[in-house]
Design an enzyme around this catalytic site. Structure first.
Site, PDB file in Angstrom:
ATOM      1  N   TYR A 179      -2.885  -3.530   3.112  1.00  0.00           N
ATOM      2  CA  TYR A 179      -3.825  -3.026   2.108  1.00  0.00           C
ATOM      3  C   TYR A 179      -4.660  -1.897   2.703  1.00  0.00           C
ATOM      4  O   TYR A 179      -4.778  -0.810   2.103  1.00  0.00           O
ATOM      5  CB  TYR A 179      -4.746  -4.146   1.627  1.00  0.00           C
ATOM      6  CG  TYR A 179      -5.825  -3.674   0.677  1.00  0.00           C
ATOM      7  CD1 TYR A 179      -5.575  -3.567  -0.681  1.00  0.00           C
ATOM      8  CD2 TYR A 179      -7.087  -3.317   1.152  1.00  0.00           C
ATOM      9  CE1 TYR A 179      -6.564  -3.119  -1.553  1.00  0.00           C
ATOM     10  CE2 TYR A 179      -8.080  -2.870   0.292  1.00  0.00           C
ATOM     11  CZ  TYR A 179      -7.809  -2.772  -1.062  1.00  0.00           C
ATOM     12  OH  TYR A 179      -8.784  -2.310  -1.914  1.00  0.00           O
ATOM     13  N   SER A 228     -10.790   2.807  -0.858  1.00  0.00           N
ATOM     14  CA  SER A 228     -11.589   1.676  -0.399  1.00  0.00           C
ATOM     15  C   SER A 228     -12.348   2.080   0.849  1.00  0.00           C
ATOM     16  O   SER A 228     -11.905   2.969   1.597  1.00  0.00           O
ATOM     17  CB  SER A 228     -10.670   0.485  -0.066  1.00  0.00           C
ATOM     18  OG  SER A 228     -11.374  -0.548   0.600  1.00  0.00           O
TER      19      SER A 228
END
Length: 247
Positions: free
Chosen positions: A151, A138
């Protein structure tokens, strides 16, 4: 990485980025196997597409991963590409003592899941021709989203793991990192309708064009993710962290 004639295993392929990429790789002439926990969603995703297959897998279960890998190799011995895409994203308030169940689930899903799946398939992939591992991280691996600290941390860890894996597997298995920006999917509630986020089809189209480059980039980075990927080099981490804090 070859763009056609592969047998590709893609975790978390029932929706979102995983499904969009699975369909594009399938359209390009690859056999694609998608996994997930929801069998109904998976079957709907592969309907009316020959050579797009579905197999259920819970990547949080190490025993299930080991059994799945054996079944996968037996059913699809031509497997040569693993795409670790399955992941969860949960917002967390870390300012007081709390139940860490969400944080623990995030670590097991986003970090241990890919590590375990790679380990279960690595002997097969090392022996397979034109093999590759694609780890989906990400933009938040490079600048964290404050309200999703675990996350962001798992994606930073997977980025680091991918770099190390690339060195260890050099000359044996190609190792590629795909780092998406914010994309309109259902990863978090309401995300699929946020105007500031990148449309899923536009993201998938740009990703496929990057995979078609020769040689394939070690990092697949669409234009929208570059402000985060290059934040440290640009001396802009604090600025971009403040921007993410305001989201």
């Amino acid at each position: 990485m070859k763009t056609t004639g592969n047998t590709i295993l893609l975790s978390g392929g029932g929706s979102g980025i995983g499904l969009a990429l699975a369909q594009r790789w399938h359209d390009a002439g690859n056999t694609v196997i998608i996994t997930g926990r929801n069998a109904t969603k998976l079957e709907a995703a592969v309907a009316d597409r020959a050579n797009l297959h579905a197999m259920t897998l819970d990547v949080t279960d190490p025993d299930a991963i080991a059994a799945f890998a054996k079944a996968m190799i037996a059913r699809f011995p031509a497997l040569n590409i693993l795409v670790n895409n399955a992941g969860v994203m949960m917002y967390e308030a870390a300012g007081a003592e709390r139940d860490l169940a969400d944080a623990e689930t995030t670590v097991v899903t986003n970090l241990l899941g890919p590590i375990r799946l790679i380990d279960a398939l690595i002997d097969h992939l090392v022996a397979a021709p034109d093999s590759a591992i694609v780890n989906v991280t990400s933009g938040l691996a490079f600048v964290p989203l404050p309200k999703a600290p675990t996350y962001s941390a798992t994606k930073a860890a997977l980025h680091s793991y991918t770099q190390a894996l690339r060195v260890q597997l050099e000359g044996q298995v190609e190792v590629i990192e795909l780092a998406p920006p914010a994309v309109r999917t259902e990863l978090t509630p309401g995300q699929s309708t946020r105007e500031a986020y990148m449309p899923l089809d536009a993201f998938a189209d740009e990703v496929m064009a990057l995979f078609a480059a020769e040689p394939t980039p070690a990092e697949i980075l669409v234009q929208n993710v570059l402000p985060l990927r290059n934040a440290e080099a640009d001396g802009a981490v604090a600025e971009r962290l403040a921007f993410l804090k305001a989201l």
